[in-house]
Motif scaffolding. Structure first.
Motif, PDB file in Angstrom:
ATOM      1  N   LEU A 193       0.824  -1.206   0.000  1.00  0.00           N
ATOM      2  CA  LEU A 193       0.000   0.000   0.000  1.00  0.00           C
ATOM      3  C   LEU A 193       0.858   1.254   0.000  1.00  0.00           C
ATOM      4  N   ALA A 194       1.961   1.233   0.716  1.00  0.00           N
ATOM      5  CA  ALA A 194       2.856   2.394   0.722  1.00  0.00           C
ATOM      6  C   ALA A 194       3.364   2.658  -0.693  1.00  0.00           C
ATOM      7  N   SER A 195       3.809   1.627  -1.366  1.00  0.00           N
ATOM      8  CA  SER A 195       4.331   1.784  -2.726  1.00  0.00           C
ATOM      9  C   SER A 195       3.265   2.278  -3.692  1.00  0.00           C
ATOM     10  N   ILE A 196       2.097   1.686  -3.623  1.00  0.00           N
ATOM     11  CA  ILE A 196       1.019   2.085  -4.530  1.00  0.00           C
ATOM     12  C   ILE A 196       0.628   3.535  -4.292  1.00  0.00           C
ATOM     13  N   SER A 197       0.622   3.967  -3.039  1.00  0.00           N
ATOM     14  CA  SER A 197       0.212   5.351  -2.753  1.00  0.00           C
ATOM     15  C   SER A 197       1.217   6.373  -3.273  1.00  0.00           C
ATOM     16  N   HIS A 198       2.403   5.940  -3.645  1.00  0.00           N
ATOM     17  CA  HIS A 198       3.401   6.849  -4.217  1.00  0.00           C
ATOM     18  C   HIS A 198       3.270   6.973  -5.730  1.00  0.00           C
ATOM     19  N   VAL A 199       2.523   6.079  -6.378  1.00  0.00           N
ATOM     20  CA  VAL A 199       2.433   6.111  -7.842  1.00  0.00           C
ATOM     21  C   VAL A 199       1.000   6.158  -8.362  1.00  0.00           C
ATOM     22  N   ALA A 200       0.026   6.262  -7.470  1.00  0.00           N
ATOM     23  CA  ALA A 200      -1.379   6.315  -7.895  1.00  0.00           C
ATOM     24  C   ALA A 200      -2.178   7.113  -6.869  1.00  0.00           C
ATOM     25  N   HIS A 201      -3.365   7.526  -7.260  1.00  0.00           N
ATOM     26  CA  HIS A 201      -4.302   8.144  -6.326  1.00  0.00           C
ATOM     27  C   HIS A 201      -5.049   7.001  -5.644  1.00  0.00           C
ATOM     28  N   VAL A 202      -4.887   6.869  -4.341  1.00  0.00           N
ATOM     29  CA  VAL A 202      -5.437   5.724  -3.611  1.00  0.00           C
ATOM     30  C   VAL A 202      -6.571   6.172  -2.690  1.00  0.00           C
ATOM     31  N   THR A 203      -7.678   5.454  -2.759  1.00  0.00           N
ATOM     32  CA  THR A 203      -8.808   5.667  -1.864  1.00  0.00           C
ATOM     33  C   THR A 203      -9.170   4.326  -1.252  1.00  0.00           C
ATOM     34  N   ILE A 204      -9.325   4.308   0.066  1.00  0.00           N
ATOM     35  CA  ILE A 204      -9.656   3.067   0.762  1.00  0.00           C
ATOM     36  C   ILE A 204     -10.951   3.261   1.532  1.00  0.00           C
ATOM     37  N   THR A 205     -11.879   2.333   1.341  1.00  0.00           N
ATOM     38  CA  THR A 205     -13.151   2.321   2.059  1.00  0.00           C
ATOM     39  C   THR A 205     -13.211   1.013   2.832  1.00  0.00           C
ATOM     40  N   SER A 206     -13.562   1.083   4.108  1.00  0.00           N
ATOM     41  CA  SER A 206     -13.574  -0.134   4.906  1.00  0.00           C
ATOM     42  C   SER A 206     -14.619  -0.064   6.010  1.00  0.00           C
ATOM     43  N   LYS A 207     -15.189  -1.232   6.309  1.00  0.00           N
ATOM     44  CA  LYS A 207     -16.184  -1.333   7.384  1.00  0.00           C
ATOM     45  C   LYS A 207     -15.916  -2.599   8.185  1.00  0.00           C
ATOM     46  N   THR A 208     -15.808  -2.426   9.492  1.00  0.00           N
ATOM     47  CA  THR A 208     -15.672  -3.576  10.386  1.00  0.00           C
ATOM     48  C   THR A 208     -17.077  -4.091  10.708  1.00  0.00           C
ATOM     49  N   PRO A 209     -17.218  -5.340  11.123  1.00  0.00           N
ATOM     50  CA  PRO A 209     -18.547  -5.878  11.435  1.00  0.00           C
ATOM     51  C   PRO A 209     -19.275  -5.099  12.535  1.00  0.00           C
ATOM     52  N   SER A 210     -18.544  -4.538  13.467  1.00  0.00           N
ATOM     53  CA  SER A 210     -19.186  -3.844  14.591  1.00  0.00           C
ATOM     54  C   SER A 210     -19.448  -2.361  14.334  1.00  0.00           C
ATOM     55  N   CYS A 218     -21.063   2.309  10.299  1.00  0.00           N
ATOM     56  CA  CYS A 218     -20.882   2.716   8.910  1.00  0.00           C
ATOM     57  C   CYS A 218     -19.461   2.388   8.472  1.00  0.00           C
ATOM     58  N   ALA A 219     -19.216   2.532   7.190  1.00  0.00           N
ATOM     59  CA  ALA A 219     -17.858   2.363   6.660  1.00  0.00           C
ATOM     60  C   ALA A 219     -17.140   3.702   6.767  1.00  0.00           C
ATOM     61  N   TYR A 220     -15.837   3.679   6.546  1.00  0.00           N
ATOM     62  CA  TYR A 220     -15.038   4.905   6.513  1.00  0.00           C
ATOM     63  C   TYR A 220     -14.217   4.910   5.242  1.00  0.00           C
ATOM     64  N   ARG A 221     -14.001   6.109   4.706  1.00  0.00           N
ATOM     65  CA  ARG A 221     -13.246   6.276   3.466  1.00  0.00           C
ATOM     66  C   ARG A 221     -12.169   7.324   3.677  1.00  0.00           C
ATOM     67  N   ALA A 222     -11.014   7.058   3.083  1.00  0.00           N
ATOM     68  CA  ALA A 222      -9.915   8.019   3.152  1.00  0.00           C
ATOM     69  C   ALA A 222      -9.093   7.931   1.872  1.00  0.00           C
ATOM     70  N   SER A 223      -8.438   9.040   1.548  1.00  0.00           N
ATOM     71  CA  SER A 223      -7.553   9.100   0.388  1.00  0.00           C
ATOM     72  C   SER A 223      -6.112   9.230   0.867  1.00  0.00           C
ATOM     73  N   PHE A 224      -5.184   8.721   0.032  1.00  0.00           N
ATOM     74  CA  PHE A 224      -3.772   8.695   0.401  1.00  0.00           C
ATOM     75  C   PHE A 224      -2.903   9.149  -0.758  1.00  0.00           C
ATOM     76  N   SER A 225      -1.807   9.806  -0.413  1.00  0.00           N
ATOM     77  CA  SER A 225      -0.803  10.207  -1.391  1.00  0.00           C
ATOM     78  C   SER A 225       0.558  10.143  -0.707  1.00  0.00           C
ATOM     79  N   ASP A 226       1.518   9.550  -1.381  1.00  0.00           N
ATOM     80  CA  ASP A 226       2.887   9.442  -0.853  1.00  0.00           C
ATOM     81  C   ASP A 226       2.925   8.880   0.562  1.00  0.00           C
TER      82      ASP A 226
END
Length: 134
Positions: A49-66, A69-77
């Motif tokens: 994920l660190a490597s990918i965030s240095h060469v692409a626009h990365v957005t991660i959405t995730s939800k735990t069972p408990s 709602c889900a949460y979304r964040a964007s990453f760069s470098d």
């Protein structure tokens, strides 16, 4: 490649863990050297994920069972960045299903030489499918 999206139906990622997701050498799956022998998947760990965030626009959405709602964040470098101009660099609540979705857009947008070395979209797609279906 314009878009690469990976989705699972796993345990999800807690909102408070988002700031570390794309930092180098971070993982929640490996606790000791012995754990390396048990890796049986192509899951995103540490450097990926660190490597990918240095060469692409990365957005991660995730939800735990408990979670409610889900949460979304964007990453760069390797760093958490605001999802939109003027917003804080924090995960924001969104609708979502249990598990995690990783969206990498505009692969190699900032490295024209590497982007130029990519073959056609269909050839790159075939290569991705080959790795995933082995």
């Amino acid at each position: 490649l314009k878009v690469l999206q990976i989705q699972d139906n796993g345990c999800g990622i807690r909102a408070e863990d988002f700031p570390l997701l794309c930092e180098r050498f971070t993982t929640s799956k490996i606790r000791s050297y012995k754990d390396l022998n048990g890796i049986k998947s192509f899951g995103f760990r540490g450097e990926a994920l660190a490597s990918i965030s240095h060469v692409a626009h990365v957005t991660i959405t995730s939800k735990t069972p408990s979670a409610a709602c889900a949460y979304r964040a964007s990453f760069s470098d390797g760093k958490l960045i605001p999802c939109a101009p003027g917003e804080q660099a924090v995960p924001r609540p969104v609708a979502g299903v249990k598990g995690t979705t990783i969206l990498a857009e505009d692969l190699f947008y900032n490295i024209p030489i590497r982007r130029g070395a990519l073959r056609s979209s269909s050839e790159e797609y075939r290569r991705c499918v080959n790795v995933v279906t082995r």
